[in-house]
Write a protein that holds these residues in place. Structure first.
Motif, PDB file in Angstrom:
ATOM      1  N   THR A   1      46.493   4.871  55.421  1.00  0.00           N
ATOM      2  CA  THR A   1      47.494   3.816  55.492  1.00  0.00           C
ATOM      3  C   THR A   1      46.952   2.614  56.277  1.00  0.00           C
ATOM      4  OG1 THR A   1      49.150   5.556  55.526  1.00  0.00           O
ATOM      5  CG2 THR A   1      49.903   3.348  56.050  1.00  0.00           C
TER       6      THR A   1
ATOM      7  N   THR B   1      52.877  15.197  51.893  1.00  0.00           N
ATOM      8  CA  THR B   1      53.557  15.054  53.177  1.00  0.00           C
ATOM      9  C   THR B   1      55.031  14.694  53.024  1.00  0.00           C
ATOM     10  OG1 THR B   1      52.833  12.770  53.314  1.00  0.00           O
ATOM     11  CG2 THR B   1      51.466  14.399  54.425  1.00  0.00           C
ATOM     12  N   THR B   2      55.331  13.883  52.032  1.00  0.00           N
ATOM     13  CA  THR B   2      56.721  13.421  51.938  1.00  0.00           C
ATOM     14  C   THR B   2      57.374  13.757  50.606  1.00  0.00           C
ATOM     15  OG1 THR B   2      56.108  11.304  51.006  1.00  0.00           O
ATOM     16  CG2 THR B   2      56.148  11.440  53.394  1.00  0.00           C
TER      17      THR B   2
ATOM     18  N   CYS C   1      48.243  12.297  49.072  1.00  0.00           N
ATOM     19  CA  CYS C   1      48.668  12.553  50.450  1.00  0.00           C
ATOM     20  C   CYS C   1      50.185  12.478  50.573  1.00  0.00           C
ATOM     21  CB  CYS C   1      48.088  11.490  51.361  1.00  0.00           C
ATOM     22  SG  CYS C   1      46.691  12.051  52.295  1.00  0.00           S
ATOM     23  N   HIS C   2      50.718  11.403  50.040  1.00  0.00           N
ATOM     24  CA  HIS C   2      52.160  11.185  50.125  1.00  0.00           C
ATOM     25  C   HIS C   2      52.933  12.286  49.427  1.00  0.00           C
ATOM     26  CE1 HIS C   2      53.721   7.660  52.104  1.00  0.00           C
ATOM     27  NE2 HIS C   2      52.556   7.070  51.888  1.00  0.00           N
TER      28      HIS C   2
ATOM     29  N   THR D   1      56.970  12.377  47.894  1.00  0.00           N
ATOM     30  CA  THR D   1      57.359  11.185  47.149  1.00  0.00           C
ATOM     31  C   THR D   1      56.259  10.773  46.183  1.00  0.00           C
ATOM     32  OG1 THR D   1      56.552   9.864  48.983  1.00  0.00           O
ATOM     33  CG2 THR D   1      58.923  10.234  48.873  1.00  0.00           C
TER      34      THR D   1
ATOM     35  N   GLU E   1      46.681  10.687  55.913  1.00  0.00           N
ATOM     36  CA  GLU E   1      47.635   9.650  55.541  1.00  0.00           C
ATOM     37  C   GLU E   1      47.619   8.505  56.554  1.00  0.00           C
ATOM     38  OE1 GLU E   1      51.581  11.085  55.146  1.00  0.00           O
ATOM     39  OE2 GLU E   1      52.290   9.267  54.147  1.00  0.00           O
TER      40      GLU E   1
END
Lengths: 546, 456
Positions: free
Chosen positions: B277, B305-306, B301-302, B308, B273
């Motif tokens: 980014t 990891t998050t 990825c997001h 979202t 990420e």
């Protein structure tokens, strides 16, 4: 390696299809003289020295014309086509019947001599025949009375021995080849082989250390050497600039060229590069120890497909009876090698790899298994028959075990929609997705119901998945669960097995007897299984070699 | 020829590497290639080249004798390559053997000439864009040569020197030329890496261009893992390397992209990420294709990891990405487990091809979390234990309720043990806080933040 050595494969007669084009090129069998010279300088050359020369010079691998490839690719119970060609193709030769008979005669079991190895014989044969061809006497020599190569070699040895003993150097005396030349020229066609034996023996001392007359004119090694050096040294347009360079620069340049392969790419003469083609084996022995190839394969050491088929049957029987894995693995490796060097890729090839793969799986030899599986994948892609479903399923399970995501992704990409519906593959895919989602419940259901030999693979990662599941359970359940629940969820055979597993990881304090049965105190486990779990997932030996 | 050496002279005078590199481009209109090829013949080509090169610069810029020789070699092979290209473009009886393989080989000779030029003939570092052009087209020619050979379908038996192997190697047979190309590019890589000249005149400035080419080649060869060797060699020499930020932006973006994807493939989503980014931030805003490629990996990825999802607005300019991600996103958001499974299956081929399937699959956890959260909310509130306290959510939820929710979409009943397994996973992964009380058939959820990060 050469056509002559192929002959014994055909005790009766070459297959009709191969009859006319016994087209063999013998342009410059450069290495033969080297070999002979060694035998002179060293009275009893060890076996290995005879094979050394093969490493020199361009790979002397027969190159059947393009059309023959097709024969090998698919469906070839038909015998290998003994058409042999060598580069550079200068002229084609149709070997006369007499020569072929001569070669055949050389390899008749009755005529074989134990003290003369096969490669030696082949080299000698080749030398003799090509010499005859080069000097244009091939059609005039009386091949029927020609000394056999093993006899020639023995005589050479005897001479070398004599030389050592006598330390005397005598003028060259004409030998077998010359004899026969003379004989034919003078029209003396009487069978001389017997006579020659004795007479040659008496010649021995005199002819010691002589250079055979036919080699005077055309030492082919030197021919080759001068040829190649001349092309390299020939002042080409490209090289002219270098004469303006300082000496140092030149040396530097030279060294550089050696390193970066510049010689090859830039300064090579435009002659075509050596073309390598499949070997056609002539070996008739069923069993053969595996040896890693370090030079071009020798046909006499390679078994042709019909022989390999017999070998496979033999090995299957032996495996059933003896279960000696190290023997079987060794034998299978040599079979695979023979198949590869002969470029045999057909349903039989698939069968060999499949059987080896299964045996390796059973024995947990993942290294060999993986090699077989890689080959199988390619073989199936060629559209060959076999058991692609079974092995594609193993493949998925194998990559789950090695935690190779990239390869797993490739394996998925390989599947067609129809294949995904096949039982074995569907099972493997379900195993994969169950693990990906942490669904241990489903995973162990699948584990207990694995088609084919997939369980051998799943055994390898069931342990670590149990640890993972146990970690999950310990974190999620409070205060306790029945041991039976663990047994069932983690696919143990019995409560005792489950308990043993927990105890193996120092979890004995988590087991407590209750009226209703043993309880597993999940809530008290803490991080107990986390360490072993991490270790188990770290320790995936990708190669799996044993 | 005149045009070529006019440019050559200019470039030498201005020390303009890019201009110089354009004189080695094989991407010329047909008639220019033709004119170039016809302007000399095999007998006098070297002399012509030499004369031209000697005349092209004067005074201070005059090339040393050595350097001239080096360039003669390079242009000689370039000229030969032009000939091969022409032979391909205008097939004639005279050159029946024209093939991409031949183009590739001559081009490789040119590259070797260049490398020799740097090693032996004192080519200066400002000329490294020539290496770019050589490397870039070498790769293109290699791919074409492989394709051509595989189309002719006699590939597998032409590989010399393959006989010592116990098994044949199907992949290398299919991509012979490209594998060789990777080796050649590696030579350039080492040529750049090992230059010890001071930074201002170091070939180290060529390193990222070559690395990017190598990455591309390795990915194409399906051996992305080889890229790691490059990264290792790079980080070993990083001390005396100019910082990445000092290189052209285009090279930075590409490098960061590959670094990100490599990490992505190894499931280092956090690292991935970070790099992606950076690439995203540096990417030219009109480079839509590149941005699309970055997002292809950045979005999954997001998700990992998050937890979202991409907004509609982010994906708006990329119809392909919308098709790729929106159906899944919708299901995740609504917690429609079964629909998620279907959407994943629907896009499977495409996901697998882009190597994001295994990552997106893990989005199911988020979908499940959202579904369970709904169950929790639907459970409503219980009477406060004491008067005056705010009503609390019901935190003891029967497993049967979760089970009902899970099988709602598919209409398939799943057994309670499996539901518990899902719940245990949620708890283990920290998506849900609480514990399973198996004896009571209930889940006891945390009073404060049963579903962390979601407001309940």
């Amino acid at each position: 390696m050469n056509a002559s050595s192929m002959m014994p494969t055909w005790p009766n007669a070459p297959p009709p299809g191969a009859q006319p084009p016994y087209s063999v090129h013998y342009p410059s069998p450069a290495y033969t003289p080297v070999q002979v010279r060694q035998s002179f300088s060293q009275p009893y050359p060890p076996q290995s020295q005879y094979t050394v020369p093969h490493a020199y010079g361009p790979p002397q691998i027969p190159t059947p014309p393009q059309t023959n490839y097709a024969v090998n690719v698919n469906h070839t119970p038909s015998p290998p086509v003994p058409v042999v060609a060598q580069e550079p193709p200068k002229k084609k030769i149709d070997w006369p019947e007499s020569v072929r008979n001569y070669v055949q005669r050389s390899f008749l079991p009755a005529n074989l001599d134990e003290s003369v190895s096969r490669p030696e014989m082949e080299a000698k044969l080749k030398e003799t025949i090509s010499q005859a061809n080069d000097t244009g006497v091939m059609y005039t020599i009386d091949w029927d009375t020609m000394l056999l190569p093993q006899q020639m070699i023995k005589e050479e040895r005897a001479r070398a021995r004599a030389l050592q003993a006598a330390q005397a150097i005598q003028p060259p005396v004409q030998q077998y080849m010359a004899h026969s030349l003379r004989d034919t020229k003078s029209g003396d066609a009487t069978p001389v082989s017997k006579k020659r034996k004795s007479s040659d023996l008496s010649d021995v001392d005199m002819s010691a250390a002589s250079v055979p007359p036919w080699r005077n004119g055309s030492n082919r090694l030197e021919d080759r050497v001068t040829f190649s050096t001349s092309t390299e040294k020939r002042p080409t347009v490209e090289e002219t600039p270098s004469k303006h360079m300082s000496k140092f620069q030149k040396q530097l340049e030279k060294r550089q060229k050696r390193f970066d392969g510049g010689y090859k790419s830039t300064y090579r003469s435009p002659s075509p590069p050596p073309v390598a083609g499949p070997v056609v084996g002539t070996c008739q022995t069923l069993e053969k120890r595996y040896l890693r190839l370090t030079s071009a394969p020798i046909p006499s050491m390679v078994r042709p497909e019909p022989v390999l088929r017999q070998t496979l049957e033999l090995l299957k029987k032996k495996w059933k009876k003896e279960q000696n894995y190290s023997y079987i693995c060794d034998q299978f490796k040599s079979m695979r090698q023979d198949l590869t060097v002969q470029r045999i890729r057909n349903d039989f090839t698939v069968e060999v790899y499949e059987i080896h793969a299964r045996i390796a799986l059973e024995k947990g030899d993942l290294g060999e298994y993986n090699q077989c599986q890689t080959q199988l994948r390619a073989l199936y892609q060629l559209g060959l028959k076999g058991k692609p479903i079974e092995f594609k399923a193993y493949r998925i399970l194998y990559f789950i075990h090695t935690a190779n995501r990239t390869a797993l992704n490739d394996a998925l990409a390989d599947l067609t929609t129809a294949e995904k519906e096949e039982k074995a593959i569907k099972h493997a895919l379900n195993v994969r997705s169950a693990l990906a989602l942490g669904n241990y419940h489903r995973f162990f259901r699948l584990y207990l119901d694995t088609p084919n030999m997939g369980a051998y693979l799943m055994d390898m990662f069931a342990g670590r998945e149990r640890l993972a599941a146990l970690c999950n359970i310990c974190k999620a359940y409070k205060p306790e669960v029945p041991l039976r629940f663990i047994t069932e969820e983690l696919g143990f055979e019995s409560d005792a097995d489950a308990a043993q597993f927990i105890i193996d990881y120092q979890g004995q304090h988590l087991l407590e007897d209750r009226p209703a049965g043993v309880a597993f105190l999940a809530g008290k486990a803490g991080q107990l299984f986390e360490g072993p779990r991490a270790a188990a997932f770290r320790r995936v030996d990708i190669k799996g070699q044993i | 020829m005149d045009v070529l050496f006019g440019d050559f002279a200019d470039a030498q005078a201005n020390r303009d590497g890019y201009q110089l590199s354009r004189t080695l481009s094989p991407d010329l209109p047909h008639d220019r290639l033709r004119a170039l090829w016809k302007s000399c013949n095999a007998h006098d080509v070297k002399n012509v080249l030499k004369r031209n090169i000697q005349n092209s610069a004067s005074g201070l810029n005059r090339l040393s004798h050595d350097e001239t020789q080096g360039w003669v070699e390079v242009y000689y092979h370039y000229w030969k390559a032009v000939g091969e290209l022409l032979a391909l473009q205008e097939p004639s009886a005279k050159s029946p053997q024209a093939s991409w393989t031949k183009v590739y080989e001559v081009w490789r000779d040119m590259l070797s000439g260049l490398i020799r030029g740097y090693n032996n003939h004192g080519f200066e570092a400002w000329t490294i864009p020539c290496l770019y052009v050589a490397g870039k087209h070498l790769r293109v020619f290699a791919i074409r040569a492989d394709k051509e050979r595989n189309n002719n379908n006699n590939s597998s038996f032409n590989a010399p020197g393959q006989n010592f192997q116990d098994d044949f190697d199907p992949e290398s047979e299919q991509a012979q030329q490209l594998e060789d190309c990777a080796r050649q590019l590696n030579r350039i890589f080492n040529l750049c890496l090992s230059d010890r000249a001071p930074l201002e005149e170091s070939r180290k400035w060529g390193i990222y261009y070559v690395i990017n080419l190598l990455f591309k080649t390795y990915f194409k060869l399906n051996s992305a893992s080889l890229s790691k060797n490059i990264l290792k060699a790079l980080s070993a020499g990083r001390g005396d390397m100019p910082p990445l930020s000092a290189f052209p932006k285009s090279q930075q973006v590409t490098f960061k992209y590959y670094e990100g994807v490599l990490n992505f493939l190894e499931e280092n989503y956090l690292e991935a990420e970070k790099h992606l980014t950076e690439a995203w931030g540096l990417c030219h805003r009109n480079a839509m294709r590149n941005k699309e490629m970055i997002l292809t990996y950045l979005v999954p990825c997001h998700l990992i990891t998050t937890h979202t999802l991409p907004t509609q607005k982010l994906l708006e300019p990329y119809p392909r990405l919308q098709k790729l991600f929106l159906p899944l996103s919708r299901c995740i958001k609504k917690g429609e487990l079964h629909a998620f499974d279907l959407a994943l299956q629907e896009g499977e081929d495409e996901f697998v091809k882009r190597r994001i399937y295994l990552t997106l699959e893990r989005g199911r956890d988020v979908a499940l979390r959202n579904l369970l959260r709904k169950v929790f909310i639907a459970g409503g509130f219980v009477e406060p234990a004491k008067e005056g306290e705010a009503p609390a959510r019901r935190t003891r939820v029967p497993i049967a309720e979760f089970a009902a929710a899970i099988s709602l979409g598919s209409q398939e009943t799943i057994d309670d043990d499996e539901v518990e397994c899902f719940l245990a996973n949620m708890i283990y992964k920290g998506l849900m806080k609480g514990y399973i009380a198996r004896e009571h058939g209930k889940v006891v959820l945390s009073k404060n933040g049963a579903f962390p990060g979601t407001g309940v």
